[in-house]
Design an enzyme around this catalytic site. Structure first.
Site, short mmCIF file in Angstrom:
data_model
loop_
_atom_site.label_atom_id
_atom_site.label_comp_id
_atom_site.label_asym_id
_atom_site.label_seq_id
_atom_site.Cartn_x
_atom_site.Cartn_y
_atom_site.Cartn_z
N LYS A 76 0.85 -1.19 0.00
CA LYS A 76 0.00 0.00 0.00
C LYS A 76 0.89 1.23 0.00
O LYS A 76 1.49 1.59 1.01
CB LYS A 76 -0.93 0.05 1.21
CG LYS A 76 -2.01 1.14 1.06
CD LYS A 76 -2.63 1.57 2.37
CE LYS A 76 -1.86 2.63 3.08
NZ LYS A 76 -1.80 3.94 2.34
N GLU B 201 9.94 1.35 10.79
CA GLU B 201 10.90 2.45 10.73
C GLU B 201 10.09 3.71 10.92
O GLU B 201 9.29 4.08 10.06
CB GLU B 201 11.64 2.44 9.39
CG GLU B 201 12.90 3.30 9.42
CD GLU B 201 12.65 4.70 8.89
OE1 GLU B 201 12.46 5.62 9.72
OE2 GLU B 201 12.63 4.87 7.67
N CYS C 249 12.74 11.37 8.07
CA CYS C 249 12.60 10.84 9.42
C CYS C 249 13.86 11.01 10.25
O CYS C 249 13.79 11.19 11.46
CB CYS C 249 12.17 9.38 9.37
SG CYS C 249 13.25 8.36 8.35
N GLU D 2 8.45 16.03 16.51
CA GLU D 2 8.86 15.92 15.10
C GLU D 2 7.98 16.85 14.26
O GLU D 2 6.78 16.65 14.13
CB GLU D 2 8.73 14.47 14.61
CG GLU D 2 9.30 14.26 13.23
CD GLU D 2 9.27 12.80 12.80
OE1 GLU D 2 10.20 12.38 12.09
OE2 GLU D 2 8.32 12.10 13.16
#
Length: 490
Positions: free
Chosen positions: A182, A258, A292, A389
């Protein structure tokens, strides 16, 4: 060649080596973040479509199937063929990536090159993983076998859609697994085109499947499906926690994650500022800050702090933001309005919490999701811009005094994806390397990742390692076999 008017060839679901409509016939729009205009309508998968894709993948993995009987050398050939086809069509794929993602054409081309590198690395390792014979007590012959785990669900992010495809596909296919993928709802187009290339390369029916859709529907259906043996996910920590819980609640499928980061880049006062300032800015601004492992906490020793801030502001002024198809653009738009608004909200948090906005912090224009490169000084650890973040081009410059202090502060986070240190003192460098809690640590560089070296995080930044030999182990089961032998009378 860059082409903002690139024709879109594939918009349906890719199941069992064919492009098909969603069972519901539903579609959703993929928009260009540079101008907010629709690029294409793509088929929207839900549980019924995921069931079909998993069924195809399960059949392809079944004993006696063409894929299970494919020799390791033939699997390697298929991976190499797909890499060659991506190289052939790199301009086309890069144009798709720019249209749906907004990154520069140059960076999109680099993603394609990286995709091919990763596939070729795992093509080379296909026949180089094996079990062991184990010397045990008694009259037994004991050995281990490495076997493919089965049907893998791969759920991808939007920030590096082509590279992340390779992170999941290459080791899974090298191990002999089959895949239901996906892509992120923002960026399905490149994945669909590469799926078409996998058929051209000769992958058997059902080995590779791509289902466009949304996390709560298509993604959740993959994670909860009882015939999926493993889920590989790259994305936010919050979603990773949901996936882990749902995987446990279904069939306890294996999970590799991750996830997010708030990575420290620590700069000591013995550095060359001509090198350190641009390196630190690239660490946070690369890919528009949508990385990231971005160096999103810039710790600078007090002796050079003021000069470092001054130079960072001057450098940010020169950063070219604009049309991602233009050859001199280094920063295009953020991925969507939600991301843009989040960044602007955190800019306001920074100002409200007492940080000094040195430059930037505003939306650029009214069309597209462009934001100014932003630099904050006087940032302290408890501020929201230093803890959360942001996933945007916001540099937070934080002052420190000693190595002991900065190591403790660098580790004072729930994340642990990456870290960097800039210094000419080897003792300082290795003291930091050994003490920092991070999956990747870069010394006098940043974002220096290699396909044959593992990548992943500590703490809430993830589970497992991708790339390198360790990345293959995520897709393999270890079977131990013990055989009773006749007593040796000799």
């Amino acid at each position: 060649m860059a082409n903002p008017n690139q024709e879109i060839k594939y918009t349906k679901l890719f199941i069992n080596n064919e492009f098909v409509d969603a069972v519901s016939r539903k579609t959703f729009a993929v928009n260009n973040p540079a101008n907010e205009r629709k690029v294409a309508d793509v088929s929207e998968a839900d549980k019924a479509d995921v069931d079909l894709a998993v069924k195809a993948a399960d059949k392809a993995f079944a004993r006696g199937s063409q894929w299970r009987n494919t020799n390791p050398s033939a699997r390697a050939d298929l991976l190499n063929k797909l890499a060659t086809l991506v190289d052939r069509d790199s301009d086309y794929i890069a144009n798709l990536t720019v249209l749906e993602n907004g990154k520069s054409f140059f960076m999109a081309k680099g993603e394609n090159y990286r995709f091919s590198q990763i596939l070729r690395f795992y093509a080379g390792i296909v026949d180089k993983y094996y079990g062991k014979t184990i010397p045990v007590d008694g009259n037994f012959f004991t050995y281990t076998r490495k076997e493919p785990i089965g049907v893998v669900g791969a759920i991808l992010p939007w920030n590096a859609p082509v590279i992340m495809l390779a992170f999941k596909w290459a080791p899974a296919l090298a191990a002999g697994c089959t895949i239901v993928t996906k892509p992120a709802e923002q960026t399905p187009l490149a994945a669909l085109y590469i799926a078409a290339l996998s058929k051209e390369a000769g992958f058997p029916d059902g080995v590779i499947n791509v289902v466009n859709g949304f996390g709560p529907t298509a993604g959740a259906a993959i994670v909860s499906h009882l015939r999926v043996r493993k889920v590989a996910f790259t994305g936010s920590t919050d979603v990773g926690k949901i996936i882990m819980k749902n995987a446990a609640d279904s069939n306890l499928k294996k999970v590799s994650l991750e996830l997010g980061g708030k990575s420290p880049l620590v700069i000591f006062d013995d550095v060359d500022l001509d090198e350190a300032v641009p390196l630190a800015q690239d660490a946070i601004f690369v890919n528009h800050g949508q990385v990231c492992c971005a160096g999103s906490r810039t710790f600078v020793q007090e002796g050079i702090y003021d000069e470092f801030v001054k130079r960072s502001v001057e450098l940010a002024k020169k950063r070219k933001v604009g049309n991602p198809f233009a050859p001199d653009t280094v920063q295009g738009p953020q991925i969507d309005e939600e991301s843009l608004n989040k960044i602007l909200t955190y800019v306001n948090y920074g100002k409200a919490d007492g940080a000094k906005l040195e430059i930037g912090g505003n939306r650029i224009g009214t069309e597209g999701y462009f934001v100014e490169p932003t630099v904050f000084s006087n940032v302290t650890d408890e501020m929201r811009i230093a803890k959360d973040e942001i996933f945007g081009p916001v540099q937070c410059i934080i002052k420190f005094k000693t190595i002991e202090e900065v190591i403790e502060r660098a580790n004072r986070t729930n994340y642990g994806l990456a870290a960097g240190v800039l210094t000419k003192n080897i003792d300082t460098a290795f003291a930091f390397v050994n003490a920092v809690e991070a999956g990747s640590v870069w010394v006098n560089c940043y974002n220096a990742s290699f396909i044959n070296a593992p990548f992943g995080g500590y703490k809430e930044s993830g589970i497992g390692r991708e790339l390198g030999e360790e990345g293959l182990n995520l897709y393999l089961e270890t079977k131990t076999v013990s055989v009773k032998l006749a007593k040796n009378k000799l």
